[in-house]
Design an enzyme around this catalytic site. Structure first.
Site, PDB file in Angstrom:
ATOM      1  N   TYR A  15     -46.328-109.055 -46.651  1.00 23.35           N
ATOM      2  CA  TYR A  15     -46.401-110.520 -46.666  1.00 23.35           C
ATOM      3  C   TYR A  15     -47.590-111.020 -47.467  1.00 23.35           C
ATOM      4  CZ  TYR A  15     -43.186-110.384 -42.618  1.00 23.35           C
ATOM      5  OH  TYR A  15     -42.138-110.169 -41.759  1.00 23.35           O
ATOM      6  N   HIS A  75     -41.829-100.946 -41.171  1.00 18.40           N
ATOM      7  CA  HIS A  75     -41.163-102.158 -41.633  1.00 18.40           C
ATOM      8  C   HIS A  75     -39.702-101.922 -42.013  1.00 18.40           C
ATOM      9  CE1 HIS A  75     -42.079-106.259 -43.748  1.00 18.40           C
ATOM     10  NE2 HIS A  75     -40.939-106.280 -43.077  1.00 18.40           N
TER      11      HIS A  75
END
Length: 270
Positions: free
Chosen positions: A43, A103
């Site tokens: 991110y 992730h």
């Protein structure tokens, strides 16, 4: 499962631009009453989330902080996973996180090479809990056979247009939490007629209805994204919205199925 350790509604922090916004948004969310913040290496906002935690009036120990590494192409090889984990902690400015996720189970991911690094981080206290993200039931079983640390949570997209019955059932069977990202289907849920009917009945927003529907499931939490104080407050208030059996039946009757996050490396596309 000590569900109280993970607030049922947290703050998702993904954005493709203006990543600096999360410094102010996280601080506002904490002021509103959020106690769960979710971020990730990819991110590129961990430093801003960390700055918000440091400047907020809320004690660090009162905030459940989650991050993720091992994206499908980050880091470039399994041997660098420990460095990637350390990088998350450095950017966040913390010695430990409350939950560390894998992730994606694709690209550089290999369960026998990657998961031992998560076990090591757990043993060393760099993370208090271990999680997985975007796995299929088969990949979850594979991971459970390798992990020494208890699996605390699995994070994946879920909303009334993508109910994820199999993944929720797996979480309930194995006693870990399911954390729903994109719980508003990137806004698509807001105009679904069935959702709007339930919202009007309860004098609530469609977003609140979608979140309340998620929380009606055992072992399910949600991390909606919001930027304005108004929407942050509205989303958090969904915890107090009680849907009745007719509401749930109507929402479950929606025959539209739609995945918002659907990259080629998603294991459901293999």
């Amino acid at each position: 499962m000590a569900r109280d350790s993970l607030p049922s509604i947290g703050l998702g922090t993904y954005s493709e631009e203006n990543r600096e916004q999360w410094r102010d948004t996280v601080e506002t969310a904490l002021d509103v009453g959020y106690r769960h913040v979710d971020t990730a290496q990819v991110y590129e906002n961990e430093e801003y989330v960390g700055e918000a935690l440091q400047s907020a009036s809320v004690d660090r120990e009162d905030v459940f902080l989650s991050t993720k590494t091992v994206h499908h192409d980050v880091p470039p090889e399994p041997e660098r996973v420990p460095d990637a984990i350390d990088g998350c902690l450095d950017r966040l400015g913390v010695e430990t996180v409350d939950l560390l996720y894998v992730h994606w189970p694709s690209g550089v991911y290999d369960h026998e090479a990657v998961l031992p690094a998560y076990d090591e981080a757990y043993r060393e206290g760099k993370t208090r809990r271990v999680g997985l993200s975007n796995f299929t039931p088969e990949l979850l079983d594979e991971a459970l056979a390798v992990l020494d640390a208890p699996l605390f949570a699995h994070q994946a997209e879920m909303h009334p247009l993508l109910p994820q019955e199999d993944l929720v059932a797996h979480a309930q069977e194995h006693d870990y939490l399911f954390v729903a990202y994109s719980p508003l289907a990137n806004g698509e849920i807001l105009d679904v007629p069935e959702i709007r009917r339930v919202a009007e009945k309860h004098d609530a927003t469609p977003a609140q209805v979608s979140l309340a529907w998620l929380l009606d499931h055992d072992n399910v939490a949600a991390i909606p994204k919001a930027s304005s104080r108004e929407h942050l407050e509205q989303n958090l208030a969904a915890r107090d919205l009680e849907l009745d059996a007719d509401d749930i039946e109507l929402i479950d009757s929606i025959n539209r199925r739609e995945r918002q996050i659907d990259p080629d490396h998603g294991p459901w596309n293999w």
